[in-house]
Design a protein around this motif. Structure first.
Motif, mmCIF file in Angstrom:
data_model
loop_
_atom_site.group_PDB
_atom_site.id
_atom_site.type_symbol
_atom_site.label_atom_id
_atom_site.label_comp_id
_atom_site.label_asym_id
_atom_site.label_seq_id
_atom_site.Cartn_x
_atom_site.Cartn_y
_atom_site.Cartn_z
ATOM 1 N N ILE A 8 0.884 -1.226 0.191
ATOM 2 C CA ILE A 8 -0.240 -0.048 -0.083
ATOM 3 C C ILE A 8 0.795 1.312 0.109
ATOM 4 O O ILE A 8 2.169 1.182 0.263
ATOM 5 N N THR A 9 0.145 2.494 -0.276
ATOM 6 C CA THR A 9 0.904 3.657 -0.284
ATOM 7 C C THR A 9 0.727 4.265 1.061
ATOM 8 O O THR A 9 -0.344 4.491 1.554
ATOM 9 N N MET A 10 1.954 4.516 1.660
ATOM 10 C CA MET A 10 1.996 5.461 2.924
ATOM 11 C C MET A 10 2.845 6.291 2.992
ATOM 12 O O MET A 10 4.019 6.145 2.637
ATOM 13 N N ARG A 11 2.619 7.606 3.049
ATOM 14 C CA ARG A 11 3.465 8.831 3.080
ATOM 15 C C ARG A 11 4.219 8.639 1.736
ATOM 16 O O ARG A 11 5.565 8.984 1.749
ATOM 17 N N GLY A 12 3.683 8.386 0.731
ATOM 18 C CA GLY A 12 4.261 8.363 -0.604
ATOM 19 C C GLY A 12 5.173 7.381 -1.051
ATOM 20 O O GLY A 12 5.849 7.385 -1.940
ATOM 21 N N LYS A 13 5.241 6.443 -0.057
ATOM 22 C CA LYS A 13 6.129 4.958 -0.242
ATOM 23 C C LYS A 13 5.133 3.849 -0.226
ATOM 24 O O LYS A 13 4.317 3.733 0.496
#
Length: 146
Positions: free
Chosen positions: A25-30
């Motif tokens: 998943i994407t979390m804080r752009g990562k």
């Protein structure tokens, strides 16, 4: 996960928890592996049983059946968690899955579709199986042939 082996895919289809452990998943752009918070894991424990019944992996109980309410504050992963459950159902079901997203406004209903697409794009091994369905292409084709 690059591409699941046939054995991993069978395990993911059988159990939504195994499926979620394979997701990025994407979390804080990562891109990061999905790891539920304790409260999410508690919700999934209840919801997984219902979704297994919906897709025919477990028998439906008598009485209330498959009903659940997911009430969380804004920003507490309601849409993402719903998207994960829907994606698992699309991959796990042995029959055609049809669903309706209901919301107060069209843009709200579209949030789920966008989240589904984002998860699929983050996990390329899923894209061959369901991305056309999520973009609405399969739905339009089905309506045109009816």
């Amino acid at each position: 996960m690059i591409r699941p082996t046939p054995q991993q895919f069978v395990a993911m289809r059988a159990d939504p928890e195994v499926f979620r452990r394979a997701l990025l998943i994407t979390m804080r752009g990562k891109l990061v592996p999905f790891k539920p918070d304790v409260w999410q894991a508690d919700d999934f424990k209840v919801l997984d049983k219902i979704w297994k019944q919906v897709v025919g992996r477990e028998a439906l109980p008598s009485g209330l059946g498959g009903r659940a309410w997911l009430g969380r504050p804004r920003g507490h992963s309601k849409t993402t968690d719903q998207a994960m459950l829907v994606l698992w159902a699309l991959l796990a079901s042995k029959t055609l899955v049809r669903g309706i997203v209901a919301a107060a406004a069209k843009d709200q209903a579209d949030l789920l579709r966008k989240c589904l697409l984002k998860i699929v794009m983050n996990n390329s091994w899923m894209s061959e199986s369901i991305s056309d369905d999520l973009k609405g292409r399969a739905g339009r084709k089905a309506r045109e042939t009816e």
